[in-house]
Scaffold this active site. Structure first.
Site, PDB file in Angstrom:
ATOM      1  N   GLY A 159     -26.380   1.683   0.251  1.00 30.50           N
ATOM      2  CA  GLY A 159     -25.485   2.406  -0.648  1.00 30.50           C
ATOM      3  C   GLY A 159     -25.557   1.885  -2.067  1.00 30.50           C
ATOM      4  O   GLY A 159     -25.051   0.807  -2.363  1.00 30.50           O
ATOM      5  N   VAL A 171     -20.736   0.208  -6.906  1.00 34.22           N
ATOM      6  CA  VAL A 171     -20.865  -1.238  -6.687  1.00 34.22           C
ATOM      7  C   VAL A 171     -22.317  -1.611  -6.383  1.00 34.22           C
ATOM      8  O   VAL A 171     -22.869  -2.542  -6.977  1.00 34.22           O
ATOM      9  CB  VAL A 171     -19.946  -1.714  -5.535  1.00 34.22           C
ATOM     10  CG1 VAL A 171     -20.154  -3.203  -5.284  1.00 34.22           C
ATOM     11  CG2 VAL A 171     -18.489  -1.432  -5.847  1.00 34.22           C
ATOM     12  N   GLY A 222     -24.151   3.155  -4.870  1.00 37.77           N
ATOM     13  CA  GLY A 222     -23.166   3.875  -5.681  1.00 37.77           C
ATOM     14  C   GLY A 222     -22.707   2.963  -6.798  1.00 37.77           C
ATOM     15  O   GLY A 222     -23.496   2.185  -7.347  1.00 37.77           O
ATOM     16  N   LYS A 276       0.862  -1.181   0.000  1.00 34.57           N
ATOM     17  CA  LYS A 276       0.000   0.000   0.000  1.00 34.57           C
ATOM     18  C   LYS A 276       0.902   1.237   0.000  1.00 34.57           C
ATOM     19  O   LYS A 276       2.040   1.174   0.489  1.00 34.57           O
ATOM     20  CB  LYS A 276      -0.878   0.005   1.267  1.00 34.57           C
ATOM     21  CG  LYS A 276      -2.141   0.809   1.133  1.00 34.57           C
ATOM     22  CD  LYS A 276      -3.266   0.028   0.465  1.00 34.57           C
ATOM     23  CE  LYS A 276      -4.491   0.886   0.257  1.00 34.57           C
ATOM     24  NZ  LYS A 276      -5.614   0.134  -0.332  1.00 34.57           N
TER      25      LYS A 276
HETATM   26  P1  NAD Z   1     -19.366   4.718  -4.145  1.00 37.82           P
HETATM   27  O1  NAD Z   1     -18.853   5.939  -3.458  1.00 37.82           O
HETATM   28  O2  NAD Z   1     -19.592   4.751  -5.609  1.00 37.82           O
HETATM   29  O3  NAD Z   1     -20.733   4.251  -3.477  1.00 37.82           O
HETATM   30  C1  NAD Z   1     -20.994   4.310  -2.125  1.00 37.82           C
HETATM   31  C2  NAD Z   1     -22.427   4.788  -1.983  1.00 37.82           C
HETATM   32  O4  NAD Z   1     -22.783   4.741  -0.612  1.00 37.82           O
HETATM   33  C3  NAD Z   1     -22.624   6.226  -2.456  1.00 37.82           C
HETATM   34  O5  NAD Z   1     -23.752   6.279  -3.316  1.00 37.82           O
HETATM   35  C4  NAD Z   1     -22.869   6.997  -1.160  1.00 37.82           C
HETATM   36  O6  NAD Z   1     -23.721   8.094  -1.345  1.00 37.82           O
HETATM   37  C5  NAD Z   1     -23.504   5.929  -0.309  1.00 37.82           C
HETATM   38  N1  NAD Z   1     -23.412   6.144   1.140  1.00 37.82           N
HETATM   39  C6  NAD Z   1     -22.401   6.692   1.856  1.00 37.82           C
HETATM   40  N2  NAD Z   1     -22.702   6.708   3.156  1.00 37.82           N
HETATM   41  C7  NAD Z   1     -23.936   6.137   3.272  1.00 37.82           C
HETATM   42  C8  NAD Z   1     -24.788   5.849   4.360  1.00 37.82           C
HETATM   43  N3  NAD Z   1     -24.456   6.177   5.605  1.00 37.82           N
HETATM   44  N4  NAD Z   1     -25.966   5.246   4.117  1.00 37.82           N
HETATM   45  C9  NAD Z   1     -26.317   4.902   2.852  1.00 37.82           C
HETATM   46  N5  NAD Z   1     -25.547   5.163   1.773  1.00 37.82           N
HETATM   47  C10 NAD Z   1     -24.385   5.780   1.984  1.00 37.82           C
HETATM   48  O7  NAD Z   1     -18.353   3.561  -3.741  1.00 37.82           O
HETATM   49  P2  NAD Z   1     -18.250   2.117  -4.397  1.00 37.82           P
HETATM   50  O8  NAD Z   1     -17.113   2.114  -5.341  1.00 37.82           O
HETATM   51  O9  NAD Z   1     -19.596   1.693  -4.848  1.00 37.82           O
HETATM   52  O10 NAD Z   1     -17.800   1.250  -3.139  1.00 37.82           O
HETATM   53  C11 NAD Z   1     -18.740   0.891  -2.141  1.00 37.82           C
HETATM   54  C12 NAD Z   1     -18.000   0.218  -0.988  1.00 37.82           C
HETATM   55  O11 NAD Z   1     -17.315  -0.944  -1.457  1.00 37.82           O
HETATM   56  C13 NAD Z   1     -16.919   1.074  -0.332  1.00 37.82           C
HETATM   57  O12 NAD Z   1     -16.856   0.760   1.038  1.00 37.82           O
HETATM   58  C14 NAD Z   1     -15.654   0.609  -1.002  1.00 37.82           C
HETATM   59  O13 NAD Z   1     -14.507   0.805  -0.179  1.00 37.82           O
HETATM   60  C15 NAD Z   1     -15.936  -0.856  -1.180  1.00 37.82           C
HETATM   61  N6  NAD Z   1     -15.190  -1.472  -2.282  1.00 37.82           N
HETATM   62  C16 NAD Z   1     -15.324  -0.983  -3.534  1.00 37.82           C
HETATM   63  C17 NAD Z   1     -14.631  -1.579  -4.580  1.00 37.82           C
HETATM   64  C18 NAD Z   1     -14.769  -1.077  -6.006  1.00 37.82           C
HETATM   65  O14 NAD Z   1     -14.337  -1.766  -6.918  1.00 37.82           O
HETATM   66  N7  NAD Z   1     -15.360   0.089  -6.234  1.00 37.82           N
HETATM   67  C19 NAD Z   1     -13.788  -2.676  -4.329  1.00 37.82           C
HETATM   68  C20 NAD Z   1     -13.694  -3.175  -3.023  1.00 37.82           C
HETATM   69  C21 NAD Z   1     -14.401  -2.551  -2.005  1.00 37.82           C
END
Ligand code: NAD
Length: 351
Positions: free
Chosen positions: A185, A189, A187, A80
């Site tokens: 959430g 994913v 977003g 990291k």
């Molecule tokens: P993202 O930011 O696109 O989506 C997260 C969503 O959660 C957003 O729409 C945000 O508004 C919402 N959110 C935040 N706080 C909230 C709450 N208290 N209640 C409800 N919704 C809330 O992120 P992502 O890329 O979709 O990732 C989602 C999670 O998965 C994160 O924790 C990330 O670390 C983890 N993750 C993502 C990936 C990836 O490939 N993107 C890989 C491994 C882990």
């Protein structure tokens, strides 16, 4: 500053501090373990209060990457990087060129990628100085389209596969028709996960702090909207955390009714002890670092040049790993997180 006696130090093989006077770069790269291959892990930019906070983060996160890659059956180790700085005000081309030089100085022992505070644009700047960068290019997506660097569709597919396996193990069901899933959430994913679930015939409830994201899921996928407060107590089969970490805690534990917790968010358990509580409540918890590995698998395939079909097959391997974790946990009377750690250590030869 003490490194070897640091509470997060865990036989890390290399910890390097980088500074560039001209650009103001202050960064740390930690390589936890390279037994399985070069150490891959994101480059985070964050306004850490002090060097100790940055060191703590980089030691903790690099170790996590060793376990994640081992569980994902990738020939990669764990590393990291952290840049001490504000991602909103502190970015410059010179800073990321200097960071690229820093990564290059490790000669490929560490491969960097995007993380909180960095994205494809920063990866492209670093790629001017080093080839040890993932997520800076364009390649084929799972459905045959073109995309640049975004691993979230792959992460969502891995979580979907993981949910299928968890449902089979805990509920004895082979298909997801009529299965009730709550997604916290929607977003990048969460939205893609909701689409897979809808296509498989599941019923999905979702919340998000961004109203537009909920609306998109409601309008495009027929998801049912719920408030942030109500998401925990829904009478559903699966609770899928796809927002932020720490959401399984002493408060939410009492509210949760789902027999399965399986989602993408990193560090879902506010405290490692909570895994015991979940087990004693009969809740099947899919360890986040096992089920959300689709993204790192995607990044690996981007570098190794595998086809979309090979990528899909490798992501589906998350299901086999989870099944092994669930069965062993049940037979040995241990938590799924303890077994996931044990399995990872067997694979990378750690501990
Ligand atoms: P993202 O930011 O696109 O989506 C997260 C969503 O959660 C957003 O729409 C945000 O508004 C919402 N959110 C935040 N706080 C909230 C709450 N208290 N209640 C409800 N919704 C809330 O992120 P992502 O890329 O979709 O990732 C989602 C999670 O998965 C994160 O924790 C990330 O670390 C983890 N993750 C993502 C990936 C990836 O490939 N993107 C890989 C491994 C882990």
């Amino acid at each position: 500053m003490s490194v070897f006696s640091h509470v997060e130090f865990d036989h890390h093989q290399q910890v390097v501090f980088g500074h560039d006077k001209a650009s103001g770069l202050q960064a740390i790269i930690a390589i936890h373990n390279r037994n399985l291959g070069p150490a891959l892990g994101g480059c985070r930019m964050w306004p850490y209060v002090d060097d100790q906070a940055a060191l703590r983060d980089v030691l903790r996160l690099s170790r996590g990457m060793t376990y994640k890659s081992a569980l994902a059956n990738l020939p990669l180790g764990g590393g990291k990087a952290v840049i001490i700085g504000d991602p909103h005000t502190g970015k410059s081309t010179a800073l990321f060129q200097a960071m690229g030089d820093f990564v290059e100085s490790l000669g490929g022992r560490y491969i960097t990628a995007a993380d909180s505070g960095t994205g494809v644009a920063e990866m492209q700047i670093m790629a001017e100085r080093t080839r040890h960068v993932a997520g800076a290019g364009v390649r084929e997506t799972l459905d045959g389209g073109q995309r640049s660097g975004d691993p979230s569709p792959a992460t969502a597919y891995g979580v979907f596969v993981g949910i299928q396996v968890a449902v089979k193990h805990r509920l004895g069901r082979d298909d997801l028709k009529g299965l009730r899933v709550a997604i916290q959430g929607v977003g990048q994913v969460g939205f893609n996960l909701a689409r897979h679930l809808r296509d498989a015939g599941a019923r999905v409830w979702a919340c998000d702090i961004v109203e537009a994201n909920v609306r998109r899921a409601v309008e495009q996928l027929g998801v049912k909207a719920v408030t942030q407060a109500d998401i925990y107590g829904l009478d559903v089969d699966v609770f899928a955390p796809c927002a932020m970490g720490g959401i399984i805690n002493l408060q939410t534990l009492d509210l949760l009714r789902a027999p399965i917790i399986a989602g993408a968010a990193n560090n879902q358990l506010a405290d490692a002890q909570l895994a015991e509580e979940l087990t004693s409540k009969g809740v099947l918890y899919a360890p986040d670092y096992a089920i959300n590995a689709g993204g790192i698998i995607d990044i690996y395939f981007e570098r190794s040049g595998g086809s979309a079909l090979e990528l899909k097959a490798h992501i589906e391997g998350i299901g086999a790993t989870l099944e092994q974790i669930f069965s062993r946990a049940e037979h040995q009377g241990k938590t799924t997180t303890a077994i996931a750690d044990q399995l990872a250590e067997e694979r990378f030869g750690g501990r």
